[in-house]
Design an enzyme around this catalytic site. Sequence first.
Site, short mmCIF file in Angstrom:
data_model
loop_
_atom_site.label_atom_id
_atom_site.label_comp_id
_atom_site.label_asym_id
_atom_site.label_seq_id
_atom_site.Cartn_x
_atom_site.Cartn_y
_atom_site.Cartn_z
N GLY A 26 3.64 8.33 -7.15
CA GLY A 26 4.30 7.03 -7.15
C GLY A 26 5.35 6.98 -6.05
O GLY A 26 5.34 7.79 -5.12
N HIS A 108 13.99 14.01 -13.84
CA HIS A 108 14.67 13.40 -14.99
C HIS A 108 14.44 14.34 -16.16
O HIS A 108 13.34 14.87 -16.33
CB HIS A 108 14.11 12.02 -15.27
CG HIS A 108 14.75 11.33 -16.45
ND1 HIS A 108 16.10 11.41 -16.72
CD2 HIS A 108 14.22 10.55 -17.44
CE1 HIS A 108 16.37 10.69 -17.79
NE2 HIS A 108 15.24 10.18 -18.25
N GLY A 134 12.81 6.04 -4.51
CA GLY A 134 12.00 6.84 -3.60
C GLY A 134 12.00 6.33 -2.18
O GLY A 134 12.07 7.13 -1.23
N GLU A 195 21.37 2.97 -18.33
CA GLU A 195 20.30 1.96 -18.35
C GLU A 195 20.49 0.97 -19.48
O GLU A 195 20.35 -0.25 -19.30
CB GLU A 195 18.94 2.65 -18.50
CG GLU A 195 18.52 3.48 -17.29
CD GLU A 195 17.35 4.39 -17.58
OE1 GLU A 195 16.81 4.98 -16.63
OE2 GLU A 195 16.95 4.52 -18.77
N SER A 252 37.81 -14.11 -3.64
CA SER A 252 39.00 -14.97 -3.63
C SER A 252 40.01 -14.51 -4.66
O SER A 252 39.67 -13.85 -5.65
CB SER A 252 38.59 -16.42 -3.91
OG SER A 252 38.20 -16.55 -5.27
#
Length: 329
Positions: A26, A108, A134, A195, A252
């Site tokens: 992937g 992971h 990636g 997440e 601002s």
Amino acid sequence: MAKIYYDKDANLDIIKGTKIAIIGYGIQGRSQALNLRDSGLTVLVSELPNTENHRQAVSDGFNVLSAEDASKEAGIIQILTQDHVQAAVYKKAIEPNMTKGKALVFSHGFNIHFKQIVPPKNVDVFMVAPKGPGALVRQMYEEGKGVPCLVAIYKNPSGKAMDKALAYAKGIGGTRAGVIETTFKEETETDLFGEQAVLCGGASELIKAGFDTLVEAGYQPEIAYFECLHELKLITDLIYRYGITGMRKRVSDTAEYGDISRGKRVITEKTRKEMRKMLKEIRNGKFAKEWIKENEDGRPNYNRITKEEAEHPVEKVGRELRAMMPWME
């Protein structure tokens, strides 16, 4: 303070001559495979046949193997398939080939931390996790730079797991930017929390709540979309580049005062209490069990909720407005 490693701390020679299998081509798999190959390392690629990723790997000059054959040949096996399929791929194709002296790598820690994958005791297990998508990992490498990475050691029977991990990180360009030492537990739990509470779950619910509030009060959906979703990128880009204080200096004074005087009315102590509850569910494994079961059951809740969410008015208005923005292409 975290320990950080750089190029001077890593030696590519440690893994030169060792075949590295990238299981899953992937976006992250492709980038890591290409970077490792360009660093002079021997890379094997595994991807499902008759898929776009398989065709891309062939186009990139790799002889694509099955996961079984790649893990059999390789001394270092990096699993870069999606979290919910890693355990099945490991059990079927990789585990029989995890012989003494090999190394298993992750980007992971979910499947290791929640014991969906239990490696044998005689192999090194480590993590090298780029903190960027990636495409960016590849882009920075090609520019002679790098994306910061996390590194963690789970098993170290060889006594050289950290040396291998740092060499791998150097191979993908991570040590150019800096590699931060962590643990599988810390990386996994903080990643899931980020997440759920902030980056995806928190942000998307905040956007919808703001949009709904304005529309319910009679404002045009198009205007609500711009104020609560579209312009969020302007703010997150500033935070990404300069931090929260730096962002406040670049908007601002009216916006800054609204931020510092009203933000805590949105994120209240009740919200923080719920965040702590969510973190507890991650740490005690409740979320992992729920997600694993959801996949085993064919994702009934996932499919229902994602369909419902896709029908929210902010999505319809967004599709129409984004069609007016040629730069989105």
